[in-house]
Design an enzyme around this catalytic site. Structure first.
Site, short mmCIF file in Angstrom:
data_model
loop_
_atom_site.label_atom_id
_atom_site.label_comp_id
_atom_site.label_asym_id
_atom_site.label_seq_id
_atom_site.Cartn_x
_atom_site.Cartn_y
_atom_site.Cartn_z
N SER A 180 -7.47 -5.97 -23.70
CA SER A 180 -6.89 -6.08 -22.38
C SER A 180 -5.65 -5.19 -22.25
O SER A 180 -5.73 -3.99 -22.55
CB SER A 180 -6.58 -7.54 -22.07
OG SER A 180 -6.28 -7.73 -20.71
N ASP A 401 -17.57 -8.19 -17.76
CA ASP A 401 -16.15 -8.26 -17.43
C ASP A 401 -15.88 -7.49 -16.14
O ASP A 401 -16.14 -6.29 -16.06
CB ASP A 401 -15.34 -7.66 -18.59
CG ASP A 401 -13.85 -7.54 -18.27
OD1 ASP A 401 -13.38 -8.23 -17.34
OD2 ASP A 401 -13.18 -6.77 -18.97
N HIS A 454 -14.32 -10.85 -20.66
CA HIS A 454 -12.96 -10.40 -20.95
C HIS A 454 -12.23 -11.54 -21.67
O HIS A 454 -11.74 -12.45 -21.03
CB HIS A 454 -12.24 -10.09 -19.63
CG HIS A 454 -10.94 -9.37 -19.79
ND1 HIS A 454 -10.86 -8.00 -19.80
CD2 HIS A 454 -9.68 -9.80 -19.95
CE1 HIS A 454 -9.60 -7.64 -19.94
NE2 HIS A 454 -8.86 -8.73 -20.03
#
Length: 477
Positions: A180, A401, A454
């Site tokens: 991330s 994601d 994610h």
């Protein structure tokens, strides 16, 4: 019970005056609350002081490889945010323990071994960074402020000091990893270490490369959410084409001219279509924006639309368990601020308050209220620089994601303009397609994880372990 509170305050005073005099400390953890029996792996926790006068105290969890720690790679792992504790990576992604899957009944959460831990073939340092994240703290008000650049400087200083205190690992292959938001600093830290090696900084760090999952990389990333939504059938082809033509391929709210009425109307239709979609993984039930890793401008919803009730929510059923576990675990983890938490714990018992009341005040899995300034928005030049120096890299994306879509990651990978040496193909596990991959002449491998979100290891732990094991062993996916 009140006498116990007074007693702990007195003990806290003596503990704080003794522990805070040391700028570096570490200790082995053999037992953890909620885990039955001694830990079947080597866990060490501690603090390392960095920055001016070592006023930034960084907390880490170190887990030795469960295979051959004398020779296996060492990896520094950062979670995203910025401000998400590295306990996210340890407990929810790639570490050797996780919470049991039984329904929480109000007692101490149960910990169990994770069979798909990346520590099966690598030693991993999970670091709480930047300052103010997890159990890392500042000793002065000035030290509590940081930027992307300071984060990277702190990480580099941390690693040099950590290797000085752990010389037995200095010759092991070294990698950096993260997911991330960590896509920005991990790339920069890798470059810092490389530059430091070249100018002769000691100790020499045996840097080999880096690993990034669903990584934030460049400002245009969130534009790809529109393309992702169309590819997943969340918006119609007609709306996608209209959005592209009226917004001219730019969908970030801060760059859209409000006089472009057609674009604004199309974006409103788009938001209505994706309302009720869990963007971390579009296949999962919607849980609102609570505890998301990353908030991108075009993905924010009105406050009244941020939550839907659900009985099957990863945020509630999994992430929040750590808030019940942390107060019980801090003594075992050698946390310096443990006395503060104990006082809150007793107060909550006296007042019949919830067990998370004090812990939320002092510790958050993801602290989005840091004194933090984002100073770097595009790390593509760092990837280019590291490619030219011949460092290996694994870039992977969960293909469900919507926060950082795999299309955006593949776009900047392609933009580096290196020739393909292993063309786009499926990679498999147990005879089944686990994702798709492509490799390039700059020693970079891109991979998708089929069904991953994610971040990918949370959803597909077995497949991600296989992917990492093959790559770290220099085998093709």
């Amino acid at each position: 019970m009140y006498w116990l509170l007074i007693f702990i305050v007195i003990i806290c005073f003596h503990v704080s005056t003794s522990t805070l005099t040391s700028n570096s400390s570490a200790g082995r953890v053999k037992y953890l609350p909620g885990f039955q029996g001694p830990l079947p792996f080597y866990l060490e926790t501690g603090y390392v002081g960095v920055g001016e006068n070592e006023d930034v105290q960084l907390f880490y969890y170190f887990i030795q490889s469960e295979s051959d720690p004398d020779n296996d790679p060492v990896m520094l792992w950062l979670s995203g945010g910025p401000g998400c504790s590295s306990i996210s990576g340890l407990l929810f992604e790639i570490g050797p323990i996780e919470f049991g899957d039984e329904h929480y009944n109000g007692s101490l959460p149960t910990l169990v071994s994770r069979p798909n831990s990346w520590t099966k073939m690598a030693s991993i340092i999970f670091l709480d960074l930047p300052v103010g994240t997890g159990f890392s703290y500042a000793r002065t008000a000035r030290a509590s402020y940081s930027t992307d650049n300071q984060l990277c400087d702190h990480a580099y200083e941390f690693m040099r000091k950590w290797f000085e205190s752990h010389p037995e690992f200095v010759s092991n292959p070294f990698y950096l990893g993260g997911d991330s938001y960590a896509g920005l600093p991990v790339t920069m830290i890798t470059s810092l270490i490389s530059d430091g090696n070249e100018v002769g900084n000691k100790p020499y760090i045996n840097l080999k490369g880096y690993v990034l999952g669903n990584p934030l990389t460049f400002p245009e990333e969130d534009n790809y959410a529109i393309r992702f939504a169309n590819g997943m059938g969340l918006i119609s082809d007609e709306l996608y084409k209209s959005l592209f033509h009226t917004c001219h391929g730019e969908y970030r709210l801060e760059y859209i001219n409000t006089s472009n009425i057609e674009c604004c109307q199309n974006l409103e239709l788009y938001q209505k279509c994706i309302y009720g979609i869990q963007r971390a993984n579009v296949l999962e039930p919607y849980c609102g924006d609570h505890e998301q890793f990353l908030f991108l401008p075009t993905q924010k919803l009105p406050k009244e639309q941020q939550y839907l009730s659900t009985s099957e929510c990863r945020v509630i059923d999994t992430y929040e368990l750590v808030y019940y576990w942390i107060p019980e675990a801090m003594l075992a983890l050698h946390i310096r601020k443990v006395c503060i938490f104990l006082v809150y714990r007793i107060i909550s018992l006296l007042t019949h308050a919830t067990t998370t009341q004090g812990t939320v005040t002092e510790w958050k899995r993801c602290n989005h209220n840091l004194n933090y300034t984002i100073t770097v928005y595009d790390v593509k030049p760092y990837h280019q620089k590291l490619s030219m120096k011949g460092y290996r890299s694994l870039i992977y994306s969960g293909d469900h994601d919507m926060i950082i879509p795999h299309q955006s990651t593949l776009a900047w990978v392609k933009d580096l303009n290196y020739s393909v040496i292993d063309q786009w193909r499926s990679w498999k596990h147990n005879g089944q397609i686990a994702g798709y991959t492509e490799s390039y002449s700059n020693m970079m491998t891109f991979a998708t994880v089929k069904g991953g979100g994610h971040t990918a290891p949370e959803y597909k732990p077995e497949e991600c372990l296989v992917m990492f094991k093959r790559w770290i062993s220099y085998q093709p996916l």
